[in-house]
Design a protein around this motif. Structure first.
Motif, PDB file in Angstrom:
ATOM      1  N   SER A  21       0.828  -1.202   0.000  1.00  0.00           N
ATOM      2  CA  SER A  21       0.000   0.000   0.000  1.00  0.00           C
ATOM      3  C   SER A  21       0.866   1.258   0.000  1.00  0.00           C
ATOM      4  O   SER A  21       0.598   2.219  -0.739  1.00  0.00           O
ATOM      5  CB  SER A  21      -0.915  -0.007   1.228  1.00  0.00           C
ATOM      6  OG  SER A  21      -1.709   1.157   1.279  1.00  0.00           O
ATOM      7  N   SER A  77       2.492   1.615  -3.399  1.00  0.00           N
ATOM      8  CA  SER A  77       1.509   2.053  -4.392  1.00  0.00           C
ATOM      9  C   SER A  77       1.266   3.555  -4.309  1.00  0.00           C
ATOM     10  O   SER A  77       1.210   4.258  -5.338  1.00  0.00           O
ATOM     11  CB  SER A  77       0.197   1.287  -4.193  1.00  0.00           C
ATOM     12  OG  SER A  77      -0.792   1.747  -5.082  1.00  0.00           O
ATOM     13  N   LYS A  78       1.134   4.066  -3.074  1.00  0.00           N
ATOM     14  CA  LYS A  78       0.905   5.501  -2.896  1.00  0.00           C
ATOM     15  C   LYS A  78       2.116   6.309  -3.359  1.00  0.00           C
ATOM     16  O   LYS A  78       1.976   7.345  -4.025  1.00  0.00           O
ATOM     17  CB  LYS A  78       0.608   5.812  -1.427  1.00  0.00           C
ATOM     18  CG  LYS A  78      -0.843   5.654  -1.008  1.00  0.00           C
ATOM     19  CD  LYS A  78      -1.724   6.725  -1.638  1.00  0.00           C
ATOM     20  CE  LYS A  78      -3.201   6.505  -1.308  1.00  0.00           C
ATOM     21  NZ  LYS A  78      -3.522   6.866   0.056  1.00  0.00           N
ATOM     22  N   VAL A  87      -2.595  11.125  -1.970  1.00  0.00           N
ATOM     23  CA  VAL A  87      -1.375  11.394  -2.737  1.00  0.00           C
ATOM     24  C   VAL A  87      -0.993  12.872  -2.661  1.00  0.00           C
ATOM     25  O   VAL A  87       0.181  13.210  -2.503  1.00  0.00           O
ATOM     26  CB  VAL A  87      -1.562  10.957  -4.205  1.00  0.00           C
ATOM     27  CG1 VAL A  87      -0.401  11.450  -5.069  1.00  0.00           C
ATOM     28  CG2 VAL A  87      -1.681   9.447  -4.298  1.00  0.00           C
TER      29      VAL A  87
END
Length: 328
Positions: A179, A182-183, A282
């Motif tokens: 996670s 991914s961010k 983000v």
């Protein structure tokens, strides 16, 4: 909102062939944040963007709204921490980054005045002001000027995330590691950084032998959890931060424990920023990283005595353009 009018205004006497020369990234970052916040909290009336004056080598601007105002308890901490209202997502992080960025180049952002609306008096509103090093110039005016007139520190290029970065994710949960990665990949894409390399570690013990090597990398980042015992780790995230600081780590240390008490301990030990759980959006991560990098580089900026002559059109904003209606 159809019942809110957006207006851009200029100082009386500004002429069509007049420009302002300033740091465009800072100008856009600060004005966009202030206008966005004003729009969120104004339900009728107007939001006005104003050019106020040139004074002491700085250009002064204002964002004035007829919104609901800011309570004193929140106004005191606007530029110190993230502030959230009951019905609007976090708005304080942008103000913190605006304040730090402006200060880094010799400018400032502040709350000039505010009035909270109430049942007895429905009129409210706030006025934020900011100033940045810069000057008013005419089209035919020579661009070369004394650097002292633009303040002690001047950023001549937009602060941005490095295109090359080594990212070390120290987390015992495979799901959380994925996670975080991914961010951060989304952050890199948004910054057009095409060479971020990711390295996963389940325990502090697995990365500890590399601390001296990675401490020499200026463009590096480490996200650190606190308890990593599910994969057999005995050392904690705070131990890793201590080791990194002793080794002279040059990159960014991120506390990713998700616990406020642990995050505060990590920051006392030397962590630069913190990620909560769930992970921030983000845009927020980008602001956190940009702010941290700006703080690191501000003291290292060297300004030449005379700025080189350049095309005004690459550095200037027409003041007459401020008179046109602004659309959100």
């Amino acid at each position: 909102r159809n019942d809110v009018k957006f207006v851009a205004e200029k100082r009386d006497g500004a002429v069509a062939d007049t420009f302002v020369r300033l740091d465009m990234y800072m100008f856009c970052h600060i004005s966009n944040n202030l206008l966005s916040n004003a729009r969120k909290h104004t339900f009728n009336g107007s939001v006005r963007f104003q050019f106020i004056k040139e004074e002491g080598g700085k250009l002064h601007f204002a964002v004035v709204d007829s919104g609901r105002g800011i309570p004193e308890s929140i106004a005191r901490r606007l530029f110190k921490e993230e502030v959230c209202s009951a019905d609007v997502r976090g708005v304080g992080l942008g103000l913190v980054s605006c304040h730090r960025f402006a200060k880094a180049i010799g400018g400032n952002v502040w709350l000039e005045r505010t009035k909270v609306c109430s049942l007895e008096d429905s009129t409210g509103g706030s006025e934020f002001r900011f100033c940045l090093p810069g000057k008013i110039v005419r089209v035919n005016e020579p661009v070369a000027c004394d650097a002292g007139a633009l303040g002690a520190r001047l950023v001549t290029s937009s602060p941005k995330l490095p295109s090359r970065m080594n990212v070390y994710v120290v987390e015992d949960s495979s799901l959380i590691r994925k996670s975080i990665i991914s961010k951060l990949k989304a952050v890199a894409r948004g910054a057009r950084a095409n060479d971020w390399q990711f390295h996963e570690h389940e325990t502090v013990e697995s990365i500890l032998p590399l601390t001296h090597e990675i401490s020499k990398e200026p463009n590096s980042m480490i996200t650190v959890d606190q308890n990593l015992d599910s994969c057999g780790g005995q050392l904690r995230g705070s131990d890793l931060i201590t080791a990194l600081k002793r080794a002279g780590f040059l990159g960014i240390i991120v506390s990713a424990s998700g616990d406020d008490t642990t995050a505060e301990e990590h920051q006392r030990l030397g962590a630069d920023i913190r990620f909560g759980k769930p992970l921030p959006p983000v845009s927020k991560i980008t602001d956190l990283l940009s702010t941290s990098l700006a703080q690191r580089t501000a003291s290292d900026i060297v300004v030449p005595r005379v700025l080189p002559a350049v095309d005004v059109s690459t550095l200037a904003v027409r003041t007459d353009a401020l008179a046109r209606p602004w659309s959100p």
